[in-house]
Design a protein around this motif. Structure first.
Motif, PDB file in Angstrom:
ATOM      1  N   SER A  50       0.944  -1.020   0.061  1.00 21.60           N
ATOM      2  CA  SER A  50       0.176   0.016  -0.011  1.00 21.60           C
ATOM      3  C   SER A  50       0.930   1.459   0.015  1.00 21.60           C
ATOM      4  CB  SER A  50      -0.967   0.052   1.220  1.00 21.60           C
ATOM      5  OG  SER A  50      -0.270  -0.133   2.492  1.00 21.60           O
ATOM      6  N   ASN A  51       0.231   2.500  -0.302  1.00 20.69           N
ATOM      7  CA  ASN A  51       0.773   3.658  -0.409  1.00 20.69           C
ATOM      8  C   ASN A  51       1.150   3.960   1.246  1.00 20.69           C
ATOM      9  OD1 ASN A  51       1.278   5.479  -2.869  1.00 20.69           O
ATOM     10  ND2 ASN A  51      -0.758   4.160  -3.054  1.00 20.69           N
ATOM     11  N   LEU A  52       0.200   3.307   2.225  1.00 21.82           N
ATOM     12  CA  LEU A  52       0.545   3.737   3.596  1.00 21.82           C
ATOM     13  C   LEU A  52       1.956   2.906   4.009  1.00 21.82           C
ATOM     14  CD1 LEU A  52      -2.791   3.110   5.186  1.00 21.82           C
ATOM     15  CD2 LEU A  52      -1.792   5.152   4.955  1.00 21.82           C
ATOM     16  N   ALA A  53       2.431   1.812   3.178  1.00 21.43           N
ATOM     17  CA  ALA A  53       3.609   1.079   3.419  1.00 21.43           C
ATOM     18  C   ALA A  53       4.895   2.000   3.261  1.00 21.43           C
ATOM     19  CB  ALA A  53       3.482  -0.174   2.747  1.00 21.43           C
ATOM     20  N   ARG A  54       4.587   2.668   1.908  1.00 22.96           N
ATOM     21  CA  ARG A  54       5.539   3.530   1.351  1.00 22.96           C
ATOM     22  C   ARG A  54       5.815   4.789   2.368  1.00 22.96           C
ATOM     23  NH1 ARG A  54       6.330   8.101  -1.505  1.00 22.96           N
ATOM     24  NH2 ARG A  54       8.319   7.935  -2.653  1.00 22.96           N
ATOM     25  N   LEU A  55       4.582   5.146   2.840  1.00 21.51           N
ATOM     26  CA  LEU A  55       4.814   6.456   3.560  1.00 21.51           C
ATOM     27  C   LEU A  55       5.757   6.058   4.755  1.00 21.51           C
ATOM     28  CD1 LEU A  55       3.827   9.254   4.010  1.00 21.51           C
ATOM     29  CD2 LEU A  55       2.158   8.546   5.244  1.00 21.51           C
ATOM     30  N   ALA A  92      -1.867   9.333   1.424  1.00 17.68           N
ATOM     31  CA  ALA A  92      -1.750   7.915   1.023  1.00 17.68           C
ATOM     32  C   ALA A  92      -2.596   7.231   1.141  1.00 17.68           C
ATOM     33  CB  ALA A  92      -0.791   7.276   1.915  1.00 17.68           C
ATOM     34  N   ALA A  93      -3.852   7.558   1.943  1.00 21.50           N
ATOM     35  CA  ALA A  93      -5.032   6.461   1.976  1.00 21.50           C
ATOM     36  C   ALA A  93      -5.867   6.825   0.544  1.00 21.50           C
ATOM     37  CB  ALA A  93      -6.012   6.851   3.143  1.00 21.50           C
ATOM     38  N   ASP A  94      -5.766   8.248   0.159  1.00 23.37           N
ATOM     39  CA  ASP A  94      -6.514   8.410  -1.043  1.00 23.37           C
ATOM     40  C   ASP A  94      -5.915   8.003  -2.376  1.00 23.37           C
ATOM     41  OD1 ASP A  94      -8.146  10.027   0.325  1.00 23.37           O
ATOM     42  OD2 ASP A  94      -7.214  12.053  -0.188  1.00 23.37           O
ATOM     43  N   LEU A  95      -4.495   7.774  -2.223  1.00 15.55           N
ATOM     44  CA  LEU A  95      -3.743   7.208  -3.418  1.00 15.55           C
ATOM     45  C   LEU A  95      -4.109   5.846  -3.401  1.00 15.55           C
ATOM     46  CD1 LEU A  95      -0.245   9.073  -3.170  1.00 15.55           C
ATOM     47  CD2 LEU A  95      -2.036   9.339  -4.912  1.00 15.55           C
ATOM     48  N   ASP A  96      -4.306   5.007  -2.318  1.00 18.91           N
ATOM     49  CA  ASP A  96      -4.659   3.514  -2.219  1.00 18.91           C
ATOM     50  C   ASP A  96      -6.065   3.465  -2.767  1.00 18.91           C
ATOM     51  OD1 ASP A  96      -2.253   2.642  -1.376  1.00 18.91           O
ATOM     52  OD2 ASP A  96      -2.852   2.805   0.759  1.00 18.91           O
TER      53      ASP A  96
END
Length: 373
Positions: free
Chosen positions: A64-69, A290-294
């Motif tokens: 996820s993008n949260l992981a990237r963050l 990040a959640a929006d991107l996911d």
């Protein structure tokens, strides 16, 4: 935060700590722009932390993008030398994934994820600045490909990058936003010249790129010809919505907090507490982006808001450190004086790179106007 994100955070922190303890890098402010070490990027690639959100079929991690963050936050906390892969991982790879053909994805994404290909950004020009609709670099059809002519400026690490993202004009239209197209350009191609721009500290990471009839194959067009404005506007969400717009001065903030930990004046404690509270709020916005991107969105206005607020925050970290400690900036020193010097030298660029404050406020205001209509 979930257990897998906590585990990932600890893994990244452990890697940064090992490299720092071994003397492989020294924490610096603005490390994502100034800290270039291809070997560190190769180590990141071996752990699967470049392109961590991309599909596994393209060499990514499928996370996820949260992981990237989480990954980027820990690297920024450490002031680690991440500039070699940062641009490609942050926005060029996602742009290729979103708009590129399957062939373009197969050709570049696995090599970016392995840190075998590195990118710089060819957006700004001397007569355009942050007004990308004013770019004058052109791309003309040439048989089965294109020929690019023009110049880009303030291009970080062009002298170290294998490829460039280039926004060029391929046609006209009723509006000046029409007729723009995004390209991948091989910096080893004939007709490319990279000229250094030395900053006030004597460092070389900025460059001017000159394109003199540079050949580009048609398969290296990103997305649709003539649709570059819409695409680059969405792409800037990746650039503006990350924590590098908030945590470039984190090593200085950390050193400041440590310097006043014992016996500090109440006013100093209050000033640092205010910075910590603001940082927590800005981190929350970054997590929402990040959640929006996911969710598949392109949070253009929310990213502009984060970048604007982050610009102000990072500048005030530097000003607070100078006011509270009375330290004398020392670019050749160690500890807080060196970090303070780095923050002061980087600060003028905070309100320019990624879009000037005026451009960001326009985006934010338009978003608010849309809400009240």
């Amino acid at each position: 935060m979930t257990d897998d994100l906590d585990e990932l955070r600890q893994q990244v922190r452990d890697l940064a700590d090992r490299w720092q303890a071994a003397g492989r890098f020294r924490p610096v402010c603005d490390a994502w722009l100034r800290g270039h070490d291809i070997e560190f990027s190769k180590e990141m690639a071996r752990h699967g932390w470049i392109g961590i959100t991309w599909p596994r079929e393209y060499g990514g991690g499928g996370r996820s993008n949260l992981a990237r963050l989480v990954v980027t936050e820990e690297l920024l906390r450490a002031g680690a030398p991440v500039a070699a892969h940062w641009i490609a991982d942050r926005q060029i790879g996602p742009a290729i994934l979103r708009y590129g053909t399957p062939q373009l994805r197969r050709e570049f994404l696995p090599r970016i994820a392995a840190a075998d290909v590195t990118f710089c950004l060819g957006m700004s020009e001397t007569e355009a600045g942050s007004d990308l609709a004013a770019v004058r670099t052109t791309a003309a059809r040439d048989g089965s490909g294109w020929r690019i002519t023009g110049a880009k400026v303030w291009t970080s690490h062009a002298h170290r990058s294998s490829h460039a993202y280039v926004l060029a004009r391929t046609g006209g239209g009723e509006r000046r936003h029409d007729g723009l197209t995004e390209f991948v350009v091989d910096l080893a191609a004939p007709g490319v010249t990279v000229r250094p721009i030395i900053d006030l500290q004597g460092e070389h990471h900025f460059n001017e790129m000159i394109f003199d009839d540079v050949p580009v194959p048609d398969r290296w067009v990103i997305g649709e010809v003539g649709q570059g404005w819409r695409q680059v506007t969405e792409q800037l969400s990746f650039e503006r919505g990350g924590l590098e717009r908030v945590m470039s001065t984190y090593p200085l903030l950390q050193a400041l907090a440590r310097s006043v930990a014992d016996g500090a004046e109440p006013a100093a404690v209050e000033a640092i507490g205010e910075l910590a509270a603001r940082l927590a709020t800005l981190r929350r916005i970054a997590w929402e982006i990040a959640a929006d991107l996911d969710a598949g969105a392109a949070p253009v206005r929310r990213a502009a808001l984060l970048k604007h607020l982050g610009t102000t925050f990072e500048r005030e970290v530097t000003e607070t450190a100078r006011r509270v400690t009375g330290a004398r900036p020392d670019p050749t020193g160690d500890g807080l004086p060196a970090l303070l010097a780095q923050g002061i030298l980087a600060a003028p660029g905070f309100s320019i790179r990624g879009g000037t404050t005026e451009v960001l406020l326009t985006l934010i205001a338009r978003g608010e106007a849309d809400l009240v209509r």
